[in-house]
Design an enzyme around this catalytic site. Structure first.
Site, short mmCIF file in Angstrom:
data_model
loop_
_atom_site.label_atom_id
_atom_site.label_comp_id
_atom_site.label_asym_id
_atom_site.label_seq_id
_atom_site.Cartn_x
_atom_site.Cartn_y
_atom_site.Cartn_z
N ARG A 146 12.77 -24.60 -10.64
CA ARG A 146 11.36 -24.41 -10.30
C ARG A 146 10.42 -24.80 -11.44
NH1 ARG A 146 14.03 -24.67 -6.74
NH2 ARG A 146 14.40 -23.23 -5.01
N SER A 171 8.55 -17.82 -1.21
CA SER A 171 9.24 -16.88 -2.09
C SER A 171 8.31 -16.41 -3.19
CB SER A 171 10.48 -17.53 -2.71
OG SER A 171 11.41 -17.88 -1.71
N GLU A 206 7.16 -16.61 -8.62
CA GLU A 206 7.24 -18.03 -8.30
C GLU A 206 5.89 -18.51 -7.78
OE1 GLU A 206 9.73 -20.70 -5.12
OE2 GLU A 206 10.88 -19.44 -6.47
#
Length: 304
Positions: free
Chosen positions: A177, A227, A297
């Site tokens: 990520r 998420s 996130e």
């Protein structure tokens, strides 16, 4: 410079795109949350993007680069300065053999469909990920194992000075990520993907299976930013949140989803403060119970 003068300044230079004043950010995020941006610029092409960035730099105007807001939480007070939004006006997709060259505003689902239509395999994992290709590159989006770094060969970006630069896969510093885009606040404008020739029916079957998995397990019927937390090493945020007894926890109209604990959802009129409160409760509870720090996130921007 006040927002009205900023608005006038951009209207003098942006001709193909649009310039909006006091634009509600809740209209531009999947969360449906967020106060107004002083000025929003929707550039008509790459040249107008570079022009917009240079105007901000030359006039010491704060600016933010956004796609279609899939992983964005904007504060209730909104954003001071300029939001440069790259989406529909940069969505060209070209298929050359086993390569796809697509502009950053292309929806990941549309790029995946282009791959399917040309019987190209390797991008099936991305077929159900919301958001633009540019955003997917910025955060090295992935699902069920594969990530964008597995198929990217070249990325064209605009840097903070308004210059266009091209990077190879290795130069993008991809990790979980994360990418060079975040490190240097770059703006992705075009991406080259290398796929492989495959069988149309097999590719479609796999994409359908992943779609079924998402729709049955994720709260796609409610606004969210996907998420909420990154996956902690050796575990899953959703499992930790569930075991901690936080499934369904609600504060105002923000809720830890009772369908998938990894999502915080907007039940109707949730505010940014309500979501941030839930994030902090989840982080503290998981830290107290398991000694694990959950890292968001979702990207949080705006005046606090």
């Amino acid at each position: 410079m006040d927002k009205l003068n900023i608005y006038k300044l951009f209207n003098e230079h942006i001709k193909l795109g649009k310039v909006l004043l006091d634009e509600p950010m809740k209209k531009h995020t999947y969360f449906k949350i967020g106060g107004p941006a002083d000025v929003m610029v929707l550039p008509g092409n790459i040249e107008e993007i570079t022009k917009a960035i240079r105007i901000c730099k030359e006039n010491n105007i704060d600016y933010y680069l956004v796609g279609n807001g899939t992983n964005l939480l904007v504060t209730d007070k909104g954003i001071r300065g300029v939001v440069i939004k790259v989406e529909k006006n940069l969505s060209d997709i070209k298929v050359e053999g086993t390569k796809i060259i697509a502009q950053a505003g292309s929806l990941l689902s549309v790029v995946s469909k282009a791959a399917l239509n040309h019987s190209l395999t390797g991008l099936e994992f991305a077929s159900g990920i919301p958001g633009t290709l540019g955003g997917a590159i910025a955060m090295n989006a992935g699902a069920y194992g594969p990530e964008m770094k597995d198929v990217v060969t070249k990325v064209r970006c605009i840097d903070r000075e308004g210059n266009i630069k091209e990077y190879t896969n290795e130069e993008m510093n991809f990790s979980y990520r994360h990418s060079r885009v975040q490190e240097e606040s770059l703006l992705v404008v075009e991406v080259e993907l290398q796929l492989e020739k495959g069988n149309y029916e097999e590719i479609k079957k796999y994409m359908d299976e992943l779609t079924e998995k998402r729709t049955t397990k994720q709260p796609l019927h409610l606004p969210s930013a996907g998420s909420t937390f990154k996956r902690p090493e050796g575990d899953y945020a959703s499992r930790l949140i569930d075991v901690a007894g936080l499934k369904g926890l609600r504060y105002g109209d923000a809720q830890v989803s009772d369908k998938h604990c990894g999502f915080i959802v907007n039940l109707g009129e949730a505010t940014s403060e309500e979501v941030l409160h839930l994030i902090s409760v989840v982080q503290k509870t998981v830290k107290d119970k398991f000694g694990i720090e959950l890292e968001p996130e979702v990207k949080i921007i705006g005046e606090r």
